[in-house]
Motif scaffolding. Structure first.
Motif, PDB file in Angstrom:
ATOM      1  N   LEU A   1       0.817  -1.209   0.000  1.00  0.00           N
ATOM      2  CA  LEU A   1       0.000   0.000   0.000  1.00  0.00           C
ATOM      3  C   LEU A   1       0.860   1.272   0.000  1.00  0.00           C
ATOM      4  CD1 LEU A   1      -3.080   0.319   0.008  1.00  0.00           C
ATOM      5  CD2 LEU A   1      -2.974   0.692   2.476  1.00  0.00           C
ATOM      6  N   TYR A   2       1.770   1.362   0.946  1.00  0.00           N
ATOM      7  CA  TYR A   2       2.574   2.581   1.089  1.00  0.00           C
ATOM      8  C   TYR A   2       3.486   2.821  -0.116  1.00  0.00           C
ATOM      9  CZ  TYR A   2       5.649   6.076   3.205  1.00  0.00           C
ATOM     10  OH  TYR A   2       6.378   7.214   3.458  1.00  0.00           O
ATOM     11  N   PRO A   3       4.234   1.802  -0.598  1.00  0.00           N
ATOM     12  CA  PRO A   3       5.055   2.036  -1.801  1.00  0.00           C
ATOM     13  C   PRO A   3       4.214   2.446  -3.009  1.00  0.00           C
ATOM     14  CG  PRO A   3       5.710   0.002  -0.721  1.00  0.00           C
ATOM     15  CD  PRO A   3       4.445   0.450  -0.059  1.00  0.00           C
ATOM     16  N   GLY A   4       3.020   1.867  -3.117  1.00  0.00           N
ATOM     17  CA  GLY A   4       2.136   2.243  -4.221  1.00  0.00           C
ATOM     18  C   GLY A   4       1.701   3.693  -4.133  1.00  0.00           C
ATOM     19  N   VAL A   5       1.376   4.139  -2.927  1.00  0.00           N
ATOM     20  CA  VAL A   5       0.979   5.536  -2.733  1.00  0.00           C
ATOM     21  C   VAL A   5       2.128   6.472  -3.122  1.00  0.00           C
ATOM     22  CG1 VAL A   5       0.468   7.277  -0.968  1.00  0.00           C
ATOM     23  CG2 VAL A   5      -0.801   5.133  -1.003  1.00  0.00           C
ATOM     24  N   LEU A   6       3.353   6.124  -2.710  1.00  0.00           N
ATOM     25  CA  LEU A   6       4.506   6.956  -3.073  1.00  0.00           C
ATOM     26  C   LEU A   6       4.692   7.009  -4.586  1.00  0.00           C
ATOM     27  CD1 LEU A   6       7.196   5.955  -0.397  1.00  0.00           C
ATOM     28  CD2 LEU A   6       5.602   7.883  -0.369  1.00  0.00           C
ATOM     29  N   ASP A   7       4.483   5.894  -5.255  1.00  0.00           N
ATOM     30  CA  ASP A   7       4.599   5.846  -6.717  1.00  0.00           C
ATOM     31  C   ASP A   7       3.553   6.757  -7.358  1.00  0.00           C
ATOM     32  OD1 ASP A   7       5.405   5.133  -9.255  1.00  0.00           O
ATOM     33  OD2 ASP A   7       4.417   3.185  -9.242  1.00  0.00           O
ATOM     34  N   ILE A   8       2.338   6.705  -6.845  1.00  0.00           N
ATOM     35  CA  ILE A   8       1.264   7.551  -7.381  1.00  0.00           C
ATOM     36  C   ILE A   8       1.582   9.031  -7.186  1.00  0.00           C
ATOM     37  CG2 ILE A   8      -1.151   8.229  -7.073  1.00  0.00           C
ATOM     38  CD1 ILE A   8      -1.696   5.281  -6.280  1.00  0.00           C
ATOM     39  N   LEU A   9       2.010   9.380  -5.982  1.00  0.00           N
ATOM     40  CA  LEU A   9       2.283  10.783  -5.679  1.00  0.00           C
ATOM     41  C   LEU A   9       3.410  11.337  -6.539  1.00  0.00           C
ATOM     42  CD1 LEU A   9       1.962  10.892  -1.774  1.00  0.00           C
ATOM     43  CD2 LEU A   9       0.204  11.147  -3.521  1.00  0.00           C
ATOM     44  N   GLU A  10       4.350  10.486  -6.888  1.00  0.00           N
ATOM     45  CA  GLU A  10       5.497  10.937  -7.675  1.00  0.00           C
ATOM     46  C   GLU A  10       5.212  10.938  -9.177  1.00  0.00           C
ATOM     47  OE1 GLU A  10      10.210   9.797  -8.475  1.00  0.00           O
ATOM     48  OE2 GLU A  10       9.047   8.745  -6.920  1.00  0.00           O
ATOM     49  N   ASN A  11       4.413   9.987  -9.651  1.00  0.00           N
ATOM     50  CA  ASN A  11       4.336   9.763 -11.097  1.00  0.00           C
ATOM     51  C   ASN A  11       2.967   9.934 -11.739  1.00  0.00           C
ATOM     52  OD1 ASN A  11       7.150   8.983 -11.455  1.00  0.00           O
ATOM     53  ND2 ASN A  11       6.619   7.140 -10.290  1.00  0.00           N
ATOM     54  N   ASP A  12       1.893  10.000 -10.950  1.00  0.00           N
ATOM     55  CA  ASP A  12       0.569  10.127 -11.571  1.00  0.00           C
ATOM     56  C   ASP A  12       0.288  11.601 -11.857  1.00  0.00           C
ATOM     57  OD1 ASP A  12      -1.973   9.798 -12.543  1.00  0.00           O
ATOM     58  OD2 ASP A  12      -2.552   8.337 -11.033  1.00  0.00           O
ATOM     59  N   ASN A  13       0.481  11.985 -13.111  1.00  0.00           N
ATOM     60  CA  ASN A  13       0.305  13.378 -13.507  1.00  0.00           C
ATOM     61  C   ASN A  13      -0.856  13.578 -14.485  1.00  0.00           C
ATOM     62  OD1 ASN A  13       2.754  14.334 -12.136  1.00  0.00           O
ATOM     63  ND2 ASN A  13       3.851  13.153 -13.680  1.00  0.00           N
ATOM     64  N   TYR A  14      -1.673  12.543 -14.660  1.00  0.00           N
ATOM     65  CA  TYR A  14      -2.719  12.637 -15.682  1.00  0.00           C
ATOM     66  C   TYR A  14      -3.903  13.472 -15.201  1.00  0.00           C
ATOM     67  CZ  TYR A  14      -6.413  11.499 -18.948  1.00  0.00           C
ATOM     68  OH  TYR A  14      -7.434  11.600 -19.858  1.00  0.00           O
ATOM     69  N   CYS A  15      -4.279  14.438 -16.038  1.00  0.00           N
ATOM     70  CA  CYS A  15      -5.464  15.253 -15.776  1.00  0.00           C
ATOM     71  C   CYS A  15      -6.421  15.099 -16.952  1.00  0.00           C
ATOM     72  CB  CYS A  15      -5.081  16.723 -15.601  1.00  0.00           C
ATOM     73  SG  CYS A  15      -4.027  17.039 -14.163  1.00  0.00           S
ATOM     74  N   ASP A  16      -7.614  14.632 -16.668  1.00  0.00           N
ATOM     75  CA  ASP A  16      -8.617  14.420 -17.706  1.00  0.00           C
ATOM     76  C   ASP A  16      -9.051  15.776 -18.271  1.00  0.00           C
ATOM     77  OD1 ASP A  16     -10.710  13.716 -19.310  1.00  0.00           O
ATOM     78  OD2 ASP A  16     -11.858  12.668 -17.776  1.00  0.00           O
ATOM     79  N   PRO A  17      -8.898  15.983 -19.586  1.00  0.00           N
ATOM     80  CA  PRO A  17      -9.299  17.282 -20.160  1.00  0.00           C
ATOM     81  C   PRO A  17     -10.785  17.590 -19.963  1.00  0.00           C
ATOM     82  CG  PRO A  17      -8.858  15.651 -21.893  1.00  0.00           C
ATOM     83  CD  PRO A  17      -8.376  15.061 -20.605  1.00  0.00           C
ATOM     84  N   HIS A  18     -11.600  16.553 -19.778  1.00  0.00           N
ATOM     85  CA  HIS A  18     -13.035  16.753 -19.536  1.00  0.00           C
ATOM     86  C   HIS A  18     -13.351  16.855 -18.042  1.00  0.00           C
ATOM     87  CE1 HIS A  18     -13.589  15.946 -23.775  1.00  0.00           C
ATOM     88  NE2 HIS A  18     -12.982  14.786 -23.640  1.00  0.00           N
ATOM     89  N   GLY A  19     -12.345  16.586 -17.203  1.00  0.00           N
ATOM     90  CA  GLY A  19     -12.504  16.727 -15.762  1.00  0.00           C
ATOM     91  C   GLY A  19     -13.338  15.659 -15.099  1.00  0.00           C
ATOM     92  N   SER A  20     -13.613  14.554 -15.806  1.00  0.00           N
ATOM     93  CA  SER A  20     -14.492  13.531 -15.241  1.00  0.00           C
ATOM     94  C   SER A  20     -13.740  12.470 -14.441  1.00  0.00           C
ATOM     95  CB  SER A  20     -15.300  12.860 -16.364  1.00  0.00           C
ATOM     96  OG  SER A  20     -14.435  12.257 -17.306  1.00  0.00           O
ATOM     97  N   LYS A  21     -12.503  12.162 -14.851  1.00  0.00           N
ATOM     98  CA  LYS A  21     -11.762  11.119 -14.150  1.00  0.00           C
ATOM     99  C   LYS A  21     -10.267  11.388 -14.237  1.00  0.00           C
ATOM    100  CE  LYS A  21     -11.556   6.092 -13.520  1.00  0.00           C
ATOM    101  NZ  LYS A  21     -11.986   4.773 -14.026  1.00  0.00           N
ATOM    102  N   HIS A  22      -9.772  12.211 -13.332  1.00  0.00           N
ATOM    103  CA  HIS A  22      -8.345  12.487 -13.276  1.00  0.00           C
ATOM    104  C   HIS A  22      -7.598  11.244 -12.786  1.00  0.00           C
ATOM    105  CE1 HIS A  22      -9.130  16.632 -14.098  1.00  0.00           C
ATOM    106  NE2 HIS A  22      -9.729  16.863 -12.942  1.00  0.00           N
TER     107      HIS A  22
END
Length: 211
Positions: free
Chosen positions: A160-181
């Motif tokens: 859980l914790y390593p996954g959260v760190l990976d997300i915080l560092e690398n998940d940069n996707y922003c949905d242009p429609h704003g429905s599911k970032h």
């Protein structure tokens, strides 16, 4: 008699310093502008290449995690078949109790994951917003997401914790429609749920075998 100089202006009508400045402007700027444009273009190209490398790395990471989810689901099916095969005679009563206990533990983990999903969605919404301070995102990450994931008793089993760190560092996707970032966070949610199911069936099989 007026004598014209090579600058086509009356002598002594323009200071020498201004003459030099004008000459430099006329002759140097056409030379320097292409060079400066090429320099700016090279910087832009490097930034684009860097971003493409980052996207490719994120996609490889997502593919790896998705493959793991598939493998975990196959293992869950196998353990479920083993659990069913262990159902016989005097084990039936024990199995019912074990299933009840472990299913309750699984539901608790599932509820925690739902809370984690809510926090991650809120974090990604802040990250993708142009009007929300970066401070609010960092506060949410450091004071809620990290402590919540690290404090779970099953943290190491689910990663859980390593996954959260990976997300915080690398998940940069922003949905242009704003429905599911978010992109990576949704793959991790599937992964954690699959690992939680696997954990439940492993514990069920082990407890029945040890009975």
């Amino acid at each position: 008699m007026n004598i014209e100089n090579d600058l086509n202006i009356p002598p002594d009508a323009e200071p020498v310093s201004k003459k030099i400045s004008r000459i430099a402007t006329q002759f140097l700027i056409p030379v320097l502008l292409p060079a400066s444009s090429a320099f700016i273009a090279s910087i832009a190209q490097r930034r684009v290449s860097s971003r493409l490398d980052q996207v490719n790395k994120e996609n490889e990471n997502v593919k790896h995690l998705q493959d793991e989810v598939t493998n975990l689901r196959d293992e869950v099916k196998f353990l479920e078949s083993r659990r069913s095969a262990l159902t016989s005679g005097h084990l039936k009563e024990i199995q019912q109790k074990v299933l009840k206990d472990e299913h309750a533990a699984f539901l608790k983990i599932a509820a925690d994951l739902d809370n984690m999903k809510t926090l991650l969605q809120k974090r990604q919404q802040i990250k993708c917003s142009l009007f929300t301070s970066r401070h609010h995102r960092l506060e949410l990450e450091d004071q809620q997401l990290k402590p919540f994931s690290y404090s779970r008793s099953y943290d190491k089993e689910l990663g859980l914790y390593p996954g959260v760190l990976d997300i915080l560092e690398n998940d940069n996707y922003c949905d242009p429609h704003g429905s599911k970032h978010g992109h990576l966070m949704w793959v991790y949610m599937d992964l954690w749920k699959a690992r939680a199911q696997l954990r439940m069936f492993k514990r069920v099989v082990k407890r029945i075998q040890d009975a």
